[in-house]
Design a protein around this motif. Sequence first.
Motif, PDB file in Angstrom:
ATOM      1  N   ALA A   1       0.828  -1.214   0.000  1.00 29.95           N
ATOM      2  CA  ALA A   1       0.000   0.000   0.000  1.00 29.95           C
ATOM      3  C   ALA A   1       0.856   1.255   0.000  1.00 29.95           C
ATOM      4  O   ALA A   1       0.558   2.197  -0.727  1.00 29.95           O
ATOM      5  CB  ALA A   1      -0.928  -0.010   1.210  1.00 29.95           C
ATOM      6  N   ILE A   2       1.921   1.281   0.812  1.00 36.98           N
ATOM      7  CA  ILE A   2       2.640   2.543   0.942  1.00 36.98           C
ATOM      8  C   ILE A   2       3.563   2.803  -0.232  1.00 36.98           C
ATOM      9  O   ILE A   2       4.199   3.847  -0.269  1.00 36.98           O
ATOM     10  CB  ILE A   2       3.438   2.606   2.256  1.00 36.98           C
ATOM     11  CG1 ILE A   2       4.507   1.534   2.295  1.00 36.98           C
ATOM     12  CG2 ILE A   2       2.529   2.507   3.442  1.00 36.98           C
ATOM     13  CD1 ILE A   2       5.362   1.636   3.512  1.00 36.98           C
ATOM     14  N   THR A   3       3.664   1.872  -1.190  1.00 37.47           N
ATOM     15  CA  THR A   3       4.514   2.151  -2.338  1.00 37.47           C
ATOM     16  C   THR A   3       3.718   2.330  -3.623  1.00 37.47           C
ATOM     17  O   THR A   3       4.313   2.548  -4.669  1.00 37.47           O
ATOM     18  CB  THR A   3       5.527   1.016  -2.546  1.00 37.47           C
ATOM     19  OG1 THR A   3       4.818  -0.223  -2.520  1.00 37.47           O
ATOM     20  CG2 THR A   3       6.555   1.004  -1.449  1.00 37.47           C
ATOM     21  N   ARG A   4       2.387   2.213  -3.579  1.00 35.07           N
ATOM     22  CA  ARG A   4       1.589   2.417  -4.795  1.00 35.07           C
ATOM     23  C   ARG A   4       1.538   3.899  -5.151  1.00 35.07           C
ATOM     24  O   ARG A   4       1.734   4.761  -4.287  1.00 35.07           O
ATOM     25  CB  ARG A   4       0.159   1.924  -4.589  1.00 35.07           C
ATOM     26  CG  ARG A   4      -0.026   0.440  -4.443  1.00 35.07           C
ATOM     27  CD  ARG A   4       0.339  -0.313  -5.651  1.00 35.07           C
ATOM     28  NE  ARG A   4       1.673  -0.884  -5.454  1.00 35.07           N
ATOM     29  CZ  ARG A   4       2.251  -1.701  -6.275  1.00 35.07           C
ATOM     30  NH1 ARG A   4       1.660  -2.064  -7.379  1.00 35.07           N
ATOM     31  NH2 ARG A   4       3.448  -2.180  -6.038  1.00 35.07           N
TER      32      ARG A   4
ATOM     33  N   VAL B   1      -5.785   2.604  -0.810  1.00 36.25           N
ATOM     34  CA  VAL B   1      -6.879   2.418   0.146  1.00 36.25           C
ATOM     35  C   VAL B   1      -7.336   0.962   0.169  1.00 36.25           C
ATOM     36  O   VAL B   1      -7.588   0.389   1.236  1.00 36.25           O
ATOM     37  CB  VAL B   1      -8.033   3.388  -0.189  1.00 36.25           C
ATOM     38  CG1 VAL B   1      -9.245   3.062   0.640  1.00 36.25           C
ATOM     39  CG2 VAL B   1      -7.607   4.797   0.075  1.00 36.25           C
ATOM     40  N   ILE B   2      -7.405   0.313  -1.010  1.00 36.94           N
ATOM     41  CA  ILE B   2      -7.856  -1.083  -1.052  1.00 36.94           C
ATOM     42  C   ILE B   2      -6.881  -1.985  -0.298  1.00 36.94           C
ATOM     43  O   ILE B   2      -7.286  -2.834   0.509  1.00 36.94           O
ATOM     44  CB  ILE B   2      -7.998  -1.554  -2.515  1.00 36.94           C
ATOM     45  CG1 ILE B   2      -9.021  -0.709  -3.255  1.00 36.94           C
ATOM     46  CG2 ILE B   2      -8.404  -3.007  -2.566  1.00 36.94           C
ATOM     47  CD1 ILE B   2     -10.405  -0.835  -2.740  1.00 36.94           C
ATOM     48  N   TYR B   3      -5.569  -1.773  -0.509  1.00 34.96           N
ATOM     49  CA  TYR B   3      -4.598  -2.615   0.204  1.00 34.96           C
ATOM     50  C   TYR B   3      -4.633  -2.347   1.702  1.00 34.96           C
ATOM     51  O   TYR B   3      -4.456  -3.255   2.519  1.00 34.96           O
ATOM     52  CB  TYR B   3      -3.189  -2.395  -0.348  1.00 34.96           C
ATOM     53  CG  TYR B   3      -2.931  -3.158  -1.616  1.00 34.96           C
ATOM     54  CD1 TYR B   3      -2.870  -4.540  -1.595  1.00 34.96           C
ATOM     55  CD2 TYR B   3      -2.774  -2.518  -2.826  1.00 34.96           C
ATOM     56  CE1 TYR B   3      -2.653  -5.256  -2.746  1.00 34.96           C
ATOM     57  CE2 TYR B   3      -2.560  -3.214  -3.989  1.00 34.96           C
ATOM     58  CZ  TYR B   3      -2.493  -4.587  -3.943  1.00 34.96           C
ATOM     59  OH  TYR B   3      -2.294  -5.293  -5.083  1.00 34.96           O
ATOM     60  N   LEU B   4      -4.894  -1.093   2.088  1.00 33.03           N
ATOM     61  CA  LEU B   4      -4.979  -0.813   3.527  1.00 33.03           C
ATOM     62  C   LEU B   4      -6.208  -1.463   4.145  1.00 33.03           C
ATOM     63  O   LEU B   4      -6.176  -1.856   5.314  1.00 33.03           O
ATOM     64  CB  LEU B   4      -4.999   0.687   3.767  1.00 33.03           C
ATOM     65  CG  LEU B   4      -3.616   1.306   3.856  1.00 33.03           C
ATOM     66  CD1 LEU B   4      -3.735   2.770   4.179  1.00 33.03           C
ATOM     67  CD2 LEU B   4      -2.816   0.630   4.920  1.00 33.03           C
ATOM     68  N   VAL B   5      -7.286  -1.596   3.369  1.00 31.14           N
ATOM     69  CA  VAL B   5      -8.460  -2.309   3.886  1.00 31.14           C
ATOM     70  C   VAL B   5      -8.086  -3.766   4.185  1.00 31.14           C
ATOM     71  O   VAL B   5      -8.452  -4.308   5.234  1.00 31.14           O
ATOM     72  CB  VAL B   5      -9.627  -2.223   2.884  1.00 31.14           C
ATOM     73  CG1 VAL B   5     -10.711  -3.207   3.259  1.00 31.14           C
ATOM     74  CG2 VAL B   5     -10.202  -0.835   2.875  1.00 31.14           C
TER      75      VAL B   5
ATOM     76  N   TYR C   1     -12.602   1.247  11.160  1.00 32.57           N
ATOM     77  CA  TYR C   1     -11.396   1.473  10.352  1.00 32.57           C
ATOM     78  C   TYR C   1     -11.632   1.080   8.905  1.00 32.57           C
ATOM     79  O   TYR C   1     -11.548   1.903   7.998  1.00 32.57           O
ATOM     80  CB  TYR C   1     -10.231   0.658  10.923  1.00 32.57           C
ATOM     81  CG  TYR C   1      -9.232   1.461  11.683  1.00 32.57           C
ATOM     82  CD1 TYR C   1      -8.378   2.324  11.025  1.00 32.57           C
ATOM     83  CD2 TYR C   1      -9.131   1.371  13.048  1.00 32.57           C
ATOM     84  CE1 TYR C   1      -7.464   3.064  11.717  1.00 32.57           C
ATOM     85  CE2 TYR C   1      -8.220   2.112  13.757  1.00 32.57           C
ATOM     86  CZ  TYR C   1      -7.391   2.953  13.082  1.00 32.57           C
ATOM     87  OH  TYR C   1      -6.479   3.684  13.778  1.00 32.57           O
ATOM     88  N   ALA C   2     -11.904  -0.217   8.676  1.00 34.03           N
ATOM     89  CA  ALA C   2     -11.988  -0.702   7.300  1.00 34.03           C
ATOM     90  C   ALA C   2     -13.250  -0.194   6.629  1.00 34.03           C
ATOM     91  O   ALA C   2     -13.291  -0.033   5.409  1.00 34.03           O
ATOM     92  CB  ALA C   2     -11.956  -2.224   7.284  1.00 34.03           C
ATOM     93  N   GLY C   3     -14.300   0.075   7.388  1.00 31.34           N
ATOM     94  CA  GLY C   3     -15.529   0.564   6.783  1.00 31.34           C
ATOM     95  C   GLY C   3     -15.554   2.063   6.677  1.00 31.34           C
ATOM     96  O   GLY C   3     -15.422   2.627   5.593  1.00 31.34           O
ATOM     97  N   ALA C   4     -15.703   2.749   7.829  1.00 25.92           N
ATOM     98  CA  ALA C   4     -15.989   4.177   7.786  1.00 25.92           C
ATOM     99  C   ALA C   4     -14.794   5.006   7.333  1.00 25.92           C
ATOM    100  O   ALA C   4     -14.903   5.815   6.423  1.00 25.92           O
ATOM    101  CB  ALA C   4     -16.461   4.628   9.167  1.00 25.92           C
TER     102      ALA C   4
END
Lengths: 171, 97
Positions: A22-25, A32-36, A62-65
């Motif tokens: 996520a942090i390198t995209r 956001v998708i990888y962080l979910v 976290y993952a929702g809102a």
Amino acid sequence: MTLYAIIFYLLAALIIISTGIAITRHNMVHVVIYLVFSFFGTSMLFYLFGAPLLAVLQIIIYAGAIMVLFLFIIMMLKIETPETSMFPLSQWVPAAALCAACVVLGLLLLQSEPQLGKPLETAMANPSDFGYYLFKWHWMSIELVSILLLVALVGALHLGRAKIPTQSEEP
Amino acid sequence: MIVPFTHVLILSGILFLMGVFCAVSRRNLIMILLGIEIMLNAASIAFVGASLHFHLMEGQVFALFIIAVAAAEVSVGLALFVCVYRRTGSLDPGISE
């Protein structure tokens, strides 16, 4: 190595790999998708550690809102990618190196503590017990957090409001 | 029997370092806020692990408060970013004008 340990290492690998991707995209939606995925892994880790209420709250909040709020802002603002997506190395490497040194020093200090080396016992905090405990011993903090959320709501409304007086003066 | 508590702390430390990397190196305000989210997440993993290690529920209480504070912080932060975007037309923190 027990089954719980295998589950822990699998979840840790999932969290670290998905956060690292996520942090390198460069595309914000992919971030956001990888962080979910990373937050889903964290939620399962909470369940493994015996906190089912926190696991559910992690998914809902976290993952929702929060992540959906980020997605809304990413869709709302036109984010142009600058020619360099990262700051020059000399600007941020000292800060990151200092933080890495602090983390490594802390882990080295923890190695000298023999108590921490023994494996964790499984336990489960019942959600109702957790709720009773929370409202028995931490009711003041609950009130403070509710006031904080109210202040954040009012502040976000105030900041996000369009400037109506300037628009009416222009024509 | 799960793993030793030090392994939980190592996972949390690696995750915190990733958050710091994301917050200080990426040239985008939204990525900075996401880095702060990753750091808060690492802290709550450490808290829940400590709660299991010491058999105290305080760690879980703190993780709950971390989630609430993160939600408040994100809402105000994103509203600020909308303000910044209206004012400067970009989300680049390295803009010099």
